[in-house]
Design a protein around this motif. Structure first.
Motif, PDB file in Angstrom:
ATOM      1  N   ARG A   1      13.965  -9.415  23.842  1.00 18.00           N
ATOM      2  CA  ARG A   1      12.553  -9.818  23.770  1.00 18.00           C
ATOM      3  C   ARG A   1      12.093  -9.979  22.323  1.00 18.00           C
ATOM      4  NH1 ARG A   1      11.272  -6.088  28.837  1.00 18.00           N
ATOM      5  NH2 ARG A   1      11.077  -7.728  30.411  1.00 18.00           N
ATOM      6  N   ALA A   2      12.556  -9.100  21.455  1.00 19.30           N
ATOM      7  CA  ALA A   2      12.210  -9.242  20.037  1.00 19.30           C
ATOM      8  C   ALA A   2      12.808 -10.534  19.476  1.00 19.30           C
ATOM      9  CB  ALA A   2      12.714  -8.032  19.253  1.00 19.30           C
TER      10      ALA A   2
ATOM     11  N   LEU B   1       2.946  -1.525  25.374  1.00 20.16           N
ATOM     12  CA  LEU B   1       2.492  -2.843  25.827  1.00 20.16           C
ATOM     13  C   LEU B   1       3.022  -3.956  24.930  1.00 20.16           C
ATOM     14  CD1 LEU B   1      -1.198  -1.985  26.783  1.00 20.16           C
ATOM     15  CD2 LEU B   1       0.644  -2.548  28.351  1.00 20.16           C
ATOM     16  N   VAL B   2       2.928  -3.778  23.620  1.00 17.19           N
ATOM     17  CA  VAL B   2       3.406  -4.810  22.705  1.00 17.19           C
ATOM     18  C   VAL B   2       4.927  -4.764  22.570  1.00 17.19           C
ATOM     19  CG1 VAL B   2       1.266  -5.128  21.416  1.00 17.19           C
ATOM     20  CG2 VAL B   2       2.830  -3.300  20.739  1.00 17.19           C
ATOM     21  N   HIS B   3       5.497  -3.584  22.711  1.00 11.88           N
ATOM     22  CA  HIS B   3       6.954  -3.430  22.626  1.00 11.88           C
ATOM     23  C   HIS B   3       7.639  -4.286  23.684  1.00 11.88           C
ATOM     24  CE1 HIS B   3      10.757  -1.595  21.717  1.00 11.88           C
ATOM     25  NE2 HIS B   3      10.841  -0.944  22.859  1.00 11.88           N
TER      26      HIS B   3
ATOM     27  N   GLU C   1       7.857  -6.359  17.938  1.00 10.26           N
ATOM     28  CA  GLU C   1       8.491  -5.144  17.440  1.00 10.26           C
ATOM     29  C   GLU C   1       7.705  -4.483  16.320  1.00 10.26           C
ATOM     30  OE1 GLU C   1      13.030  -3.836  16.199  1.00 10.26           O
ATOM     31  OE2 GLU C   1      12.368  -5.881  15.850  1.00 10.26           O
ATOM     32  N   ASN C   2       7.230  -5.271  15.370  1.00  8.97           N
ATOM     33  CA  ASN C   2       6.511  -4.686  14.226  1.00  8.97           C
ATOM     34  C   ASN C   2       5.226  -3.997  14.668  1.00  8.97           C
ATOM     35  OD1 ASN C   2       8.464  -5.572  12.422  1.00  8.97           O
ATOM     36  ND2 ASN C   2       7.402  -7.480  11.951  1.00  8.97           N
ATOM     37  N   ASP C   3       4.508  -4.613  15.597  1.00  3.78           N
ATOM     38  CA  ASP C   3       3.279  -4.000  16.109  1.00  3.78           C
ATOM     39  C   ASP C   3       3.593  -2.686  16.829  1.00  3.78           C
ATOM     40  OD1 ASP C   3       1.883  -6.164  15.148  1.00  3.78           O
ATOM     41  OD2 ASP C   3       1.648  -7.143  17.086  1.00  3.78           O
ATOM     42  N   ALA C   4       4.652  -2.701  17.628  1.00  7.15           N
ATOM     43  CA  ALA C   4       5.032  -1.498  18.380  1.00  7.15           C
ATOM     44  C   ALA C   4       5.384  -0.351  17.432  1.00  7.15           C
ATOM     45  CB  ALA C   4       6.215  -1.799  19.289  1.00  7.15           C
ATOM     46  N   LEU C   5       6.107  -0.661  16.367  1.00  7.10           N
ATOM     47  CA  LEU C   5       6.501   0.384  15.418  1.00  7.10           C
ATOM     48  C   LEU C   5       5.294   0.914  14.648  1.00  7.10           C
ATOM     49  CD1 LEU C   5       9.875  -1.022  14.039  1.00  7.10           C
ATOM     50  CD2 LEU C   5       9.516   0.680  15.831  1.00  7.10           C
TER      51      LEU C   5
END
Length: 431
Positions: A100-101, A231-233, A238-242
């Protein structure tokens, strides 16, 4: 599975991890029997095995994602039922997250879809923006039929259908603070406030706090903690999730320095991601150790309560409760018996529906992005639940609760709300 990644590709830790996962797969196909999308659609490419082939070809060839790959990966619920079934231990979760990333970085979605996903990624994890969006959505509900004719219309209509008629008022369980037990303190835990659940159903954490306090456990809601990033992951961002993960790790690490027995989660979808923080941040020198420490003490509320002595039951129970096992709990965290055991201890008659391993179709943002498949899964799930003749449906995930509520008049209540009520708390709002 044989792979042919180049040494340059394997220098990337994400690619190396995915290559190891791919090599674990032996093509047995056991996963197809328990995959919701394969059960519904009967397409090999909509099974974990089929998606693994597509992902392998994309990653191994260093190719941008194609529309065909995106279609079938997007249809994956990330329910992780395949991981429960797999005899070889294939970590499909990490593989599909990597895919997905890669899709997010290499595939250009149609403008209307890209805009919708961007808005969802910005609004859903932000409590204030989410609350405002719910108010606007309620105004838009009468126009759901018109919305269905627009680009992304079926998805817009699905979002409007999920909107509650009203939102609860502000709660002390949604703001930073500490809740001390009235008896001698026996422990101290942090409780995830999160994002959507805090606005949709703050009563869940209110019940958790009362119940934990009754056990002699101090509960802290740390300042700076928020969305877990799930949700974003699962949208490949990826950057938002981290970034969300790091903010939570900083907040919890500060509390761990004061003494913390566990980090408790009442939304199982969040719990699966938080328990994976150690993996997600394994390559970050500043966060790897802290993330692993956080993941090590993260627990679902039922997982923690099962370790405590049972409290006396103070109201007449005995109701028939059908327990809905959220995928993120039974597959993602492999917690299968704790909620049912706790409900039985509290005097409820606990039943489980047929095909309990299959997803209800909620799956984070799935019911908004894949509404047709989601609706079919919901109706299948509710049909199985109805066959048990429940007085109450119990679940441990707000996404499942919201999803199922669209198709039934049977009350749907969080497991912890029932446990709180049975041992001295107020009757749950849902009842």
């Amino acid at each position: 599975m044989q792979t042919n990644f180049s040494p340059a590709q394997l220098a990337d830790p994400h690619m190396k991890e995915s290559e190891q996962i791919l090599r674990t797969c032996v093509h047995c196909g056991f996963c197809t029997a328990t995959c919701p999308t394969y059960v519904l659609l009967g397409d090999e490419l909509d099974s974990p095995r089929g998606r693994i082939y597509l992902i392998k070809d994309m990653l191994e060839g260093g190719k941008p994602a194609t529309a065909e790959v995106v279609k079938h990966v997007d249809r994956c619920l990330s329910c992780l039922s395949c991981m429960t079934t797999c005899p070889s231990g294939v970590n499909y979760m990490h593989l599909v997250d990597h895919a997905r990333a890669h899709i997010d970085k290499t595939y250009r979605r149609p403008a209307s879809e890209a805009l919708l996903r961007t808005l969802m990624a910005k609004v859903l994890p932000n409590r204030r923006a989410f609350r405002w969006s719910m108010a606007l959505a309620r105004l838009g509900r009468p126009f759901a039929g018109l919305a269905a004719r627009l680009p992304q219309g079926k998805r817009l209509a699905a979002m409007l259908a999920l909107t509650p008629a009203s939102l609860p008022s502000a709660s002390s369980a949604t703001h930073p603070g500490s809740f001390a037990p009235k008896t001698a303190r026996k422990g101290r835990v942090a409780l995830l406030t999160g994002c959507a659940q805090a606005e949709l159903a703050p009563g869940i954490n209110e019940a958790a706090i009362r119940l934990l306090n009754r056990h002699g456990i101090e509960v802290v809601l740390p300042k700076g903690e928020g969305c877990c990033g799930a949700l974003v992951h699962h949208m490949g961002k990826e950057n938002d999730a981290l970034a969300y993960a790091k903010a939570n790790i900083d907040a919890w690490t500060a509390e761990m320095a004061k003494g913390l027995d566990a980090i408790l989660i009442t939304t199982s979808g969040c719990g699966t991601t938080i328990k994976d923080y150690g993996f997600m941040l394994r390559g970050d020198p500043a966060y790897a150790q802290k993330a692993a420490a956080v993941s090590a003490i993260a627990k679902d509320i039922s997982e923690y309560l099962e370790t405590l002595p049972a409290l006396p039951v103070t109201v007449e129970t005995g109701q028939n409760v059908t327990y809905h096992a959220a995928c993120s709990l039974q597959h993602g965290q492999q917690i299968k018996t704790a909620p049912k055991t706790l409900l039985k201890q509290a005097g409820f008659v606990v039943k489980e529906a047929a095909e309990a391993h299959l997803c209800c179709g909620s799956a984070g943002t799935y019911n908004m992005l894949q509404p047709e498949i989601s609706e079919r899964l919901r109706e299948r799930k509710l049909g199985n639940i109805a066959a048990t003749r429940p007085q109450i449906i119990a679940a441990g995930n707000i996404g499942c609760m919201t999803q199922l509520a669209q198709g039934t008049t049977t009350p749907i209540v969080h497991t912890v709300e029932l446990l709180d009520w049975a041992t001295g708390g107020p009757k749950p709002r849902g009842l």
